[in-house]
Design an enzyme around this catalytic site. Structure first.
Site, PDB file in Angstrom:
ATOM      1  N   GLU A 265       0.886  -1.177   0.000  1.00 49.49           N
ATOM      2  CA  GLU A 265       0.000   0.000   0.000  1.00 49.49           C
ATOM      3  C   GLU A 265       0.913   1.212   0.000  1.00 49.49           C
ATOM      4  OE1 GLU A 265      -3.197  -0.012  -0.195  1.00 49.49           O
ATOM      5  OE2 GLU A 265      -3.737  -2.072   0.295  1.00 49.49           O
ATOM      6  N   CYS A 299      -2.458   9.081   2.007  1.00 52.77           N
ATOM      7  CA  CYS A 299      -2.106   8.556   0.679  1.00 52.77           C
ATOM      8  C   CYS A 299      -3.242   8.799  -0.310  1.00 52.77           C
ATOM      9  CB  CYS A 299      -1.797   7.076   0.770  1.00 52.77           C
ATOM     10  SG  CYS A 299      -3.109   6.177   1.591  1.00 52.77           S
TER      11      CYS A 299
HETATM   12  P1  NAP Z   1       7.999   5.438   4.953  1.00 52.02           P
HETATM   13  O1  NAP Z   1       9.137   6.319   5.200  1.00 52.02           O
HETATM   14  O2  NAP Z   1       8.066   4.502   3.798  1.00 52.02           O
HETATM   15  O3  NAP Z   1       7.780   4.649   6.325  1.00 52.02           O
HETATM   16  C1  NAP Z   1       6.772   3.689   6.478  1.00 52.02           C
HETATM   17  C2  NAP Z   1       7.269   2.591   7.386  1.00 52.02           C
HETATM   18  O4  NAP Z   1       8.368   1.943   6.773  1.00 52.02           O
HETATM   19  C3  NAP Z   1       7.753   3.086   8.749  1.00 52.02           C
HETATM   20  O5  NAP Z   1       7.417   2.136   9.726  1.00 52.02           O
HETATM   21  C4  NAP Z   1       9.272   3.138   8.538  1.00 52.02           C
HETATM   22  O6  NAP Z   1      10.004   3.006   9.721  1.00 52.02           O
HETATM   23  C5  NAP Z   1       9.459   1.920   7.676  1.00 52.02           C
HETATM   24  N1  NAP Z   1      10.711   1.895   6.937  1.00 52.02           N
HETATM   25  C6  NAP Z   1      11.502   2.938   6.572  1.00 52.02           C
HETATM   26  N2  NAP Z   1      12.599   2.461   5.926  1.00 52.02           N
HETATM   27  C7  NAP Z   1      12.483   1.109   5.902  1.00 52.02           C
HETATM   28  C8  NAP Z   1      13.303   0.049   5.399  1.00 52.02           C
HETATM   29  N3  NAP Z   1      14.452   0.284   4.786  1.00 52.02           N
HETATM   30  N4  NAP Z   1      12.868  -1.229   5.570  1.00 52.02           N
HETATM   31  C9  NAP Z   1      11.724  -1.485   6.211  1.00 52.02           C
HETATM   32  N5  NAP Z   1      10.913  -0.524   6.702  1.00 52.02           N
HETATM   33  C10 NAP Z   1      11.289   0.750   6.537  1.00 52.02           C
HETATM   34  O7  NAP Z   1       6.653   6.228   4.743  1.00 52.02           O
HETATM   35  P2  NAP Z   1       6.031   7.309   5.702  1.00 52.02           P
HETATM   36  O8  NAP Z   1       6.667   8.609   5.456  1.00 52.02           O
HETATM   37  O9  NAP Z   1       5.977   6.809   7.095  1.00 52.02           O
HETATM   38  O10 NAP Z   1       4.521   7.308   5.186  1.00 52.02           O
HETATM   39  C11 NAP Z   1       4.111   8.111   4.156  1.00 52.02           C
HETATM   40  C12 NAP Z   1       3.943   7.300   2.883  1.00 52.02           C
HETATM   41  O11 NAP Z   1       3.038   6.230   3.107  1.00 52.02           O
HETATM   42  C13 NAP Z   1       3.319   8.135   1.800  1.00 52.02           C
HETATM   43  O12 NAP Z   1       3.959   7.894   0.575  1.00 52.02           O
HETATM   44  C14 NAP Z   1       1.881   7.624   1.763  1.00 52.02           C
HETATM   45  O13 NAP Z   1       1.242   7.819   0.541  1.00 52.02           O
HETATM   46  C15 NAP Z   1       2.053   6.200   2.101  1.00 52.02           C
HETATM   47  N6  NAP Z   1       0.799   5.617   2.595  1.00 52.02           N
HETATM   48  C16 NAP Z   1       0.133   4.730   1.804  1.00 52.02           C
HETATM   49  C17 NAP Z   1      -1.054   4.196   2.231  1.00 52.02           C
HETATM   50  C18 NAP Z   1      -1.813   3.219   1.373  1.00 52.02           C
HETATM   51  O14 NAP Z   1      -2.667   2.546   1.905  1.00 52.02           O
HETATM   52  N7  NAP Z   1      -1.526   3.120   0.084  1.00 52.02           N
HETATM   53  C19 NAP Z   1      -1.572   4.548   3.472  1.00 52.02           C
HETATM   54  C20 NAP Z   1      -0.880   5.456   4.259  1.00 52.02           C
HETATM   55  C21 NAP Z   1       0.332   5.979   3.805  1.00 52.02           C
HETATM   56  P3  NAP Z   1      10.514   4.306  10.520  1.00 52.02           P
HETATM   57  O15 NAP Z   1       9.289   4.944  11.049  1.00 52.02           O
HETATM   58  O16 NAP Z   1      11.363   3.751  11.589  1.00 52.02           O
HETATM   59  O17 NAP Z   1      11.239   5.145   9.535  1.00 52.02           O
END
Ligand code: NAP
Length: 493
Positions: A265, A299
């Protein structure tokens, strides 16, 4: 005179220090190295509290626990799993105020909005409590005769869930609900910036009767090390991730060695189309919901407003009036509509997007600047005359900024709407029924809201196409992500 508790005191009342550790095999334990991570209050930038900084050893111990619990959990009666989810739904609903306050403290959103997320997030527990008893295979005659075909559905096995900070409860329950219903165990890594809601939810699930080891939580500053370690382990059978497209792609690559099943997602760049035949008042109402839910940090957030030329000026004026009237402030204060963004980086990134648009000729109708701190606030902003190449149009803004561009024909609108690598949500306002069907067929999107600014619904399949990912959460489809199929051939004499 009673004084209001500080954010730290409010959190202490709702989530004791004991529950700010790792949850492994039903026990709350410190991280192997004893490390702790600060969690900040985005409304003032102060430390709200700390959490355990789990290591890769902790992650493996959590997977050990999930693996050890898997066989017995899969053999538990579906009705029993459903009843646990049902009790969890009731407890989450009873504790809605507590969960909403914790979420508001760590994430910033207004408490009233956080309550809306509790309702939405709880519904996944109820929906999947009902789905737990409806998992079934099929039985059929071989079309050529001579044998029968039987399918058996089984839980995929231990899962890794990685969740983002923007919806700390619902992004968890969308995965936890179907996993429990299907009979899967799990390791959860919540976002480091918003871990407390998930930790509180875990205490509620235990109270609802979830057996030890079914749900394990590891918080860590090094998500990359956690995911690469667990994905290299052949006991992990599935990863469900909600977050940015960049991290999602990396997790998909990491899944190749063990061929884990994946649900992704990811990011979005939702177009919000307004046709000249639309009810303009309804379109402005819908725009406020689609843009301002979660301060634009969603998102599914309307990222680009594409408005038919003849109504664009009027739409922009009315939207700017509504956006300009919103109250920005701490999410726990009465009367606040718009809380802080998640961190300083988010404010700079939104500011850069607005500056880029203005440099390319856009006009600011309202907002257009950060709000002075402390805390990470940005004013609700409406931009018009935004060129198609501006970052505000081509990238995910993730903030309270509404860029408006125009189109001349329906073909034009569809071409502009599809001109993105993303395909999560889209919205369209029109009173023409045939046009809505053409749009549903032509727009490259996983979800389409017609005359509404809200598409999320636990009974509906949520998910995207193109670089917004694959897999669906919620609906009848949601549980499929957690089930394998064994086909049995039975010759008949
Ligand atoms: P993110 O930076 O990708 O972080 C999401 C999760 O991934 C966090 O728990 C983060 O941990 C973890 N993470 C970061 N680097 C990682 C790695 N190398 N390996 C494994 N996990 C890792 O995204 P975000 O800024 O939190 O969220 C915003 C994004 O999510 C936006 O692009 C939004 O559109 C998307 N989103 C999508 C949906 C959907 O249903 N399609 C819903 C909500 C949000 P840390 O917190 O420790 O960095």
């Amino acid at each position: 005179m009673s004084t209001r508790p500080t954010p730290q005191e409010s959190l202490d009342r709702l989530l004791p220090e004991h529950n700010r550790q790792l949850l492994i095999g039903g026990s709350w334990v410190p991280a192997a190295g004893g490390g702790r991570i600060d969690v900040l209050d985005p409304a003032d930038g102060e430390v709200l509290g700390t959490i355990a900084d789990g290591t890769t050893d902790d992650a493996v111990r959590a997977l050990d626990a999930a693996h050890a619990a898997q066989a017995e959990w899969a053999a538990t009666a579906p009705r029993e799993r459903g009843e646990i989810l049902r009790r969890a739904f009731e407890l989450v609903t009873e504790r809605a105020d507590d969960l909403a306050l914790v979420m508001s403290l760590e994430m910033g959103k207004p408490v009233a909005e956080a309550k809306g997320e509790v309702t939405y997030g709880a519904e996944f527990l109820r929906w999947f409590s009902e789905e737990a008893v409806r998992v079934h295979g099929r039985w059929m005659h071989n079309p050529a005769g001579g044998s029968r075909l039987l399918t058996v559905r089984k839980p995929v096995g231990p899962c890794l869930f990685i969740t983002p900070w923007n919806f700390p409860l619902a992004m968890g329950t969308r995965k936890i609900g179907p996993a429990i219903a299907a009979g899967c165990t799990m390791v959860i890594k919540p976002a480091t910036q918003t871990p407390y809601t998930m930790l509180l939810l875990a205490t509620i699930l235990a109270e609802a009767g979830l057996p030890d080891g079914v749900l394990n939580i590891v918080t860590t500053h090094d998500a990359g090390a956690l995911s690469s370690t667990l994905q290299a382990d052949d006991r992990l059978r599935k990863v469900s991730f909600t977050g940015s497209t960049g991290v999602g792609k990396m997790l998909v690559k990491q899944s190749a060695d063990q061929l884990q099943r994946m649900s992704m997602e990811l990011g979005g760049n939702a177009p919000f189309l307004v046709f000249a035949d639309a009810d303009l008042g309804a379109a402005v109402d819908g725009a406020m919901v689609a843009k301002m839910r979660n301060m634009g940090e969603a998102c599914t957030s309307a990222n680009r407003f594409l408005v038919e030329e003849s109504v664009a000026e009027e739409f922009g004026r009315r939207l700017a009036e509504r956006m300009g009237a919103l109250t920005v402030g701490r999410g726990q204060d009465d009367g606040v509509d718009v809380g802080p963004l998640i961190d300083e980086k988010a404010v700079s990134s939104v500011a850069a997007v607005v500056e880029d648009a203005v440099e390319r000729g856009a006009r600011v109708l309202t907002g257009g600047q950060a709000v002075e701190g402390p805390g990470f606030f940005y004013a609700p902003t409406v931009l018009v005359d935004v060129p198609a190449e501006a970052d505000a149009v081509t990238t995910e803004i993730f903030g309270p900024v509404a860029p408006i561009t125009t189109f001349a024909t329906e073909d034009d609108a569809v071409r502009l709407a599809n001109a993105t690598e993303y395909g999560l949500a889209a919205y369209a306002y029109t009173r023409d029924l045939e046009r809505t069907i053409r749009l549903a067929e032509r727009l490259e999107t996983g979800m389409l809201g017609i005359n509404t600014g809200l598409v999320s619904n636990p009974a509906a399949p949520f998910g995207g196409v193109k670089q917004s990912g694959f897999g669906r959460e919620g609906g009848f489809e949601g549980i499929e992500e957690y089930l394998d199929t064994t086909y049995v051939a039975i010759p008949m004499s």
